[in-house]
Write a protein that holds these residues in place. Structure first.
Motif, PDB file in Angstrom:
ATOM      1  N   LEU A 156       6.272   8.524  -0.175  1.00  0.00           N
ATOM      2  CA  LEU A 156       6.764   8.684   1.200  1.00  0.00           C
ATOM      3  C   LEU A 156       6.074   7.699   2.146  1.00  0.00           C
ATOM      4  N   GLN A 157       4.759   7.596   2.024  1.00  0.00           N
ATOM      5  CA  GLN A 157       4.016   6.653   2.873  1.00  0.00           C
ATOM      6  C   GLN A 157       4.483   5.218   2.658  1.00  0.00           C
ATOM      7  N   MET A 158       4.694   4.896   1.393  1.00  0.00           N
ATOM      8  CA  MET A 158       5.126   3.541   1.059  1.00  0.00           C
ATOM      9  C   MET A 158       6.444   3.217   1.767  1.00  0.00           C
ATOM     10  N   ILE A 159       7.316   4.220   1.859  1.00  0.00           N
ATOM     11  CA  ILE A 159       8.625   4.000   2.472  1.00  0.00           C
ATOM     12  C   ILE A 159       8.513   3.948   3.989  1.00  0.00           C
ATOM     13  N   ILE A 160       7.792   4.905   4.548  1.00  0.00           N
ATOM     14  CA  ILE A 160       7.743   5.047   6.004  1.00  0.00           C
ATOM     15  C   ILE A 160       6.890   3.962   6.662  1.00  0.00           C
ATOM     16  N   LEU A 161       5.781   3.623   6.041  1.00  0.00           N
ATOM     17  CA  LEU A 161       4.855   2.681   6.699  1.00  0.00           C
ATOM     18  C   LEU A 161       5.292   1.220   6.570  1.00  0.00           C
ATOM     19  N   ARG A 162       6.224   0.963   5.682  1.00  0.00           N
ATOM     20  CA  ARG A 162       6.767  -0.391   5.501  1.00  0.00           C
ATOM     21  C   ARG A 162       5.686  -1.477   5.383  1.00  0.00           C
ATOM     22  N   PRO A 163       4.848  -1.377   4.358  1.00  0.00           N
ATOM     23  CA  PRO A 163       3.853  -2.421   4.139  1.00  0.00           C
ATOM     24  C   PRO A 163       4.531  -3.680   3.610  1.00  0.00           C
ATOM     25  N   LYS A 164       3.770  -4.771   3.504  1.00  0.00           N
ATOM     26  CA  LYS A 164       4.323  -6.029   2.999  1.00  0.00           C
ATOM     27  C   LYS A 164       4.187  -6.110   1.477  1.00  0.00           C
ATOM     28  N   ILE A 165       3.018  -5.690   1.011  1.00  0.00           N
ATOM     29  CA  ILE A 165       2.732  -5.752  -0.417  1.00  0.00           C
ATOM     30  C   ILE A 165       2.223  -4.380  -0.862  1.00  0.00           C
ATOM     31  N   VAL A 166       2.793  -3.862  -1.941  1.00  0.00           N
ATOM     32  CA  VAL A 166       2.437  -2.532  -2.440  1.00  0.00           C
ATOM     33  C   VAL A 166       1.787  -2.658  -3.821  1.00  0.00           C
ATOM     34  N   VAL A 167       0.647  -2.026  -3.965  1.00  0.00           N
ATOM     35  CA  VAL A 167      -0.015  -1.983  -5.269  1.00  0.00           C
ATOM     36  C   VAL A 167      -0.020  -0.526  -5.746  1.00  0.00           C
ATOM     37  N   LEU A 168       0.556  -0.276  -6.902  1.00  0.00           N
ATOM     38  CA  LEU A 168       0.612   1.084  -7.449  1.00  0.00           C
ATOM     39  C   LEU A 168      -0.168   1.116  -8.754  1.00  0.00           C
ATOM     40  N   ASP A 169      -1.216   1.930  -8.803  1.00  0.00           N
ATOM     41  CA  ASP A 169      -2.021   2.030 -10.026  1.00  0.00           C
ATOM     42  C   ASP A 169      -1.659   3.309 -10.766  1.00  0.00           C
ATOM     43  N   GLU A 170      -1.101   3.167 -11.961  1.00  0.00           N
ATOM     44  CA  GLU A 170      -0.777   4.317 -12.815  1.00  0.00           C
ATOM     45  C   GLU A 170       0.030   5.365 -12.055  1.00  0.00           C
ATOM     46  N   ILE A 171       1.006   4.909 -11.285  1.00  0.00           N
ATOM     47  CA  ILE A 171       1.835   5.850 -10.528  1.00  0.00           C
ATOM     48  C   ILE A 171       2.603   6.765 -11.479  1.00  0.00           C
ATOM     49  N   ASP A 172       2.785   6.292 -12.705  1.00  0.00           N
ATOM     50  CA  ASP A 172       3.572   7.064 -13.667  1.00  0.00           C
ATOM     51  C   ASP A 172       2.785   8.167 -14.362  1.00  0.00           C
ATOM     52  N   SER A 173       1.440   8.090 -14.317  1.00  0.00           N
ATOM     53  CA  SER A 173       0.701   9.124 -15.030  1.00  0.00           C
ATOM     54  C   SER A 173       0.813  10.437 -14.270  1.00  0.00           C
ATOM     55  N   GLY A 174       1.148  11.479 -14.965  1.00  0.00           N
ATOM     56  CA  GLY A 174       1.278  12.785 -14.337  1.00  0.00           C
ATOM     57  C   GLY A 174       2.599  13.027 -13.634  1.00  0.00           C
ATOM     58  N   LEU A 175       3.522  12.090 -13.720  1.00  0.00           N
ATOM     59  CA  LEU A 175       4.842  12.328 -13.140  1.00  0.00           C
ATOM     60  C   LEU A 175       5.820  12.702 -14.247  1.00  0.00           C
ATOM     61  N   ASP A 176       6.649  13.714 -13.975  1.00  0.00           N
ATOM     62  CA  ASP A 176       7.659  14.048 -14.970  1.00  0.00           C
ATOM     63  C   ASP A 176       8.822  13.054 -14.861  1.00  0.00           C
ATOM     64  N   VAL A 177       9.759  13.165 -15.775  1.00  0.00           N
ATOM     65  CA  VAL A 177      10.842  12.176 -15.857  1.00  0.00           C
ATOM     66  C   VAL A 177      11.633  12.078 -14.551  1.00  0.00           C
ATOM     67  N   ASP A 178      11.910  13.234 -13.921  1.00  0.00           N
ATOM     68  CA  ASP A 178      12.683  13.229 -12.680  1.00  0.00           C
ATOM     69  C   ASP A 178      11.930  12.522 -11.562  1.00  0.00           C
ATOM     70  N   ALA A 179      10.640  12.859 -11.442  1.00  0.00           N
ATOM     71  CA  ALA A 179       9.824  12.248 -10.392  1.00  0.00           C
ATOM     72  C   ALA A 179       9.697  10.746 -10.622  1.00  0.00           C
ATOM     73  N   LEU A 180       9.602  10.373 -11.879  1.00  0.00           N
ATOM     74  CA  LEU A 180       9.484   8.970 -12.242  1.00  0.00           C
ATOM     75  C   LEU A 180      10.743   8.196 -11.838  1.00  0.00           C
ATOM     76  N   LYS A 181      11.884   8.819 -12.055  1.00  0.00           N
ATOM     77  CA  LYS A 181      13.151   8.184 -11.705  1.00  0.00           C
ATOM     78  C   LYS A 181      13.247   8.002 -10.192  1.00  0.00           C
ATOM     79  N   LEU A 182      12.770   9.025  -9.493  1.00  0.00           N
ATOM     80  CA  LEU A 182      12.780   8.983  -8.033  1.00  0.00           C
ATOM     81  C   LEU A 182      11.907   7.836  -7.503  1.00  0.00           C
TER      82      LEU A 182
END
Ligand code: ADP
Ligand code: MG
Ligand code: MG
Length: 247
Positions: A156-182
């Motif tokens: 949500l923050q990534m979308i609302i704050l509109r940064p220029k460059i986004v770094v995501l570390d292991e965003i997929d760990s602990g997310l189920d398939v639906d959340a991952l798709k989202l």
């Protein structure tokens, strides 16, 4: 167009050299994946990018749109347009999420004229999209969040704050398939908006949904291979061992 340049970056943790000269450029509109085995230094790179105090830069530079942020504070980096989901530099416990989002947005985009109502209409629209209830806005930042809530709030923050460059570390760990798709859907939406992504991951899983154009492999503190989607597919099949000889 934004540009994050990492130039010959070296860093130590507790006097142990972990990053041994990393070179990487991420431009607005590009999706890069940084892959690598456990202990390669991926999280160290992310932590150095955000200015985590436990990591000492011993050489090289980090430039964002020409501005040297190698030794900047986390707040200065965020203001320059860098967003690191795994360690939010501007979160303050006890502050309501609604207040936090509005304040952080104002700091990042002082020139933006979006009114409060319009701003929160947009927030509510995206809350729903990331699977959070409107009541979430009245809660305090990071106060008793479940793992899933924390990840969804990061998106949500990534979308609302509109940064220029986004770094995501292991965003997929602990997310189920639906959340991952989202997450993947939101990233693809942002991809079209000239935001640059550096997606750090051990596994190929999230890359199936996101399809990065650029794939880099970090082993023992150096990028040993650059490629495209084919490289991530090969890693999924063969692991990292075939790359170690070049490390
Ligand atoms: P990755 O994310 O690729 O698995 P890390 O960056 O987490 O790798 O770790 C790289 C190396 O740095 C590992 O050997 C790890 O033990 C060490 N390291 C990372 N963070 C710390 C820390 N805070 N204190 C001591 N050693 C650390
Ligand atoms: Mg690790
Ligand atoms: Mg890691």
């Amino acid at each position: 167009m934004s540009e994050l340049i990492i130039r010959d970056l070296r860093a130590t943790v507790e006097n142990k050299e972990i990053l041994k000269g990393v070179n990487l450029t991420v431009r607005g509109g590009e999706i890069h994946a940084l892959m690598g085995p456990n202990g390669a230094g991926k999280t160290t790179l992310g932590s150095v990018l955000i200015g985590h105090p436990s990591y000492q830069v011993t050489g090289g530079q980090i430039l964002l749109d020409g501005k040297d942020i190698t030794y900047a504070t986390p707040e200065e980096r965020a203001r320059a347009g860098l967003f690191l989901a795994f360690q939010n530099p501007i979160s303050i416990p006890g502050v309501k999420i609604s207040t936090f989002l509005r304040t952080a947005f104002k700091q990042l985009h002082p020139e933006d004229k979006t009114g409060v109502n319009e701003f929160f209409d947009n927030v509510k629209k995206h809350l729903k999209k990331v699977g959070l209830d409107e009541s979430f806005l009245s809660r305090a930042v990071n106060d008793g969040f479940s793992g899933g809530e924390r990840k969804r709030f990061e998106i949500l923050q990534m979308i609302i704050l509109r940064p220029k460059i986004v770094v995501l570390d292991e965003i997929d760990s602990g997310l189920d398939v639906d959340a991952l798709k989202l997450v993947a859907d939101e990233i693809r939406e942002y991809y079209s908006q000239d935001v640059g992504f550096l997606i750090i991951t051990h596994y190929q899983r999230i890359l199936k949904n996101i399809e990065p154009e650029f794939v880099h492999v970090l082993i023992d503190g150096r990028i040993v291979k650059d490629g495209d989607k084919e490289l991530s597919l090969k890693i999924e099949e063969e692991g990292y061992d075939w790359l170690r000889s070049v490390a």
